[in-house]
Design a protein around this motif. Structure first.
Motif, PDB file in Angstrom:
ATOM      1  N   LEU A 179     -16.345   8.642  -4.128  1.00 30.83           N
ATOM      2  CA  LEU A 179     -16.117   7.800  -5.145  1.00 30.83           C
ATOM      3  C   LEU A 179     -15.026   8.747  -6.310  1.00 30.83           C
ATOM      4  N   THR A 180     -15.538   9.569  -6.190  1.00 35.16           N
ATOM      5  CA  THR A 180     -14.944   9.809  -7.567  1.00 35.16           C
ATOM      6  C   THR A 180     -13.430  10.835  -6.437  1.00 35.16           C
ATOM      7  N   ALA A 181     -13.470  11.181  -5.873  1.00 37.78           N
ATOM      8  CA  ALA A 181     -12.345  11.550  -4.455  1.00 37.78           C
ATOM      9  C   ALA A 181     -11.396  10.300  -5.154  1.00 37.78           C
ATOM     10  N   MET A 182     -12.125   8.942  -4.303  1.00 38.38           N
ATOM     11  CA  MET A 182     -11.166   7.529  -4.830  1.00 38.38           C
ATOM     12  C   MET A 182     -10.742   7.634  -5.753  1.00 38.38           C
ATOM     13  N   GLN A 183     -10.806   7.342  -6.887  1.00 37.61           N
ATOM     14  CA  GLN A 183     -10.501   6.821  -8.120  1.00 37.61           C
ATOM     15  C   GLN A 183      -9.596   8.056  -9.093  1.00 37.61           C
ATOM     16  N   ARG A 184      -9.899   9.632  -8.237  1.00 38.65           N
ATOM     17  CA  ARG A 184      -8.960  10.133  -8.573  1.00 38.65           C
ATOM     18  C   ARG A 184      -7.766   9.743  -7.797  1.00 38.65           C
TER      19      ARG A 184
END
Length: 228
Positions: free
Chosen positions: A218-223
């Motif tokens: 999720l963090t990677a997708m948001q970034r």
């Protein structure tokens, strides 16, 4: 431009993800790994107790000193699990709140409630078995990259479902096993309750691993979406 205006902090631009969320996800992942290790320790201690108890309402031929040591190790494993779980839960909720707040900058129309619910949803009885999941689904959908022109919009949420299913299952089964263990009177009942505790610990270990995948992804997708 004056010197004072040069020193004035710049406001956060919409769509820009603060570094703190990426630092937090690394810390959360590390603490989840510690939780998984504590679960593994509990599984080992539980299996040891289970093997030392006969299934016919009598203790096995193991010396009483060995049985006492096994019970002592099992109690220690439970204490270690609590010490690992509490700070991990606190930091995970902090990360969850920051992700909800940051994702709201990317797609404010995706959420029905304010970012404060990313904390409150965890502490409301009964609702905490559903509301955090809905917020996670909304964050996942808001962070999913948009498709190319002409392609249907489909956000696969299986990582969210896997994490939440394992988390709820381990929580409910763990409470059931704790009740059975607390009410056990015969060795056979203790043996059965310990076996159920072992199963709950295995589910919790799997939930911790799924939570790491969910958080990192999720963090990677948001970034990625914020930088696009």
């Amino acid at each position: 431009m004056s010197e004072s205006s040069e020193l004035r902090p710049r406001p956060l631009l919409p769509g820009r993800v603060p570094l703190s969320s990426h630092v937090l996800v690394a810390a959360v992942s590390a603490l989840l790994a510690v939780v998984a290790l504590s679960d593994l320790f509990a599984v080992f201690a539980g299996v040891r107790v289970h093997l030392l108890i006969d299934g016919d309402d009598s203790f096995a031929t193991a010396p009483q000193q060995e049985l006492d040591a096994a019970y002592g190790l099992y109690e220690t494993a439970g204490n270690v699990q609590i010490m690992a779980y509490v700070p991990c839960a606190v930091l995970f909720v902090v990360w969850f709140f920051l992700m909800r707040r940051n994702t709201g900058l990317l797609a404010p129309d995706r959420f029905r409630n304010g970012p404060g619910w990313a904390i409150g949803a965890w502490v409301i009885p009964l609702a905490n078995f559903w509301m955090p999941y809905r917020i996670a689904v909304d964050m996942w959908g808001a962070s999913t990259p948009l498709p190319d022109d002409g392609e249907p919009y489909r956000a696969s949420i299986w990582p969210v479902n896997l994490w939440w299913g394992l988390f709820v299952s381990s929580t409910l089964f763990g409470r059931y096993a704790a009740s059975r263990y607390g009410n056990a009177e015969t060795p056979a009942q203790v043996r059965s309750a310990v076996a159920q505790y072992v199963a709950a610990d295995i589910l919790d270990l799997a939930a911790a691993a799924a939570a790491v995948y969910f958080a990192v992804r999720l963090t990677a997708m948001q970034r990625l979406k914020a930088s696009g």
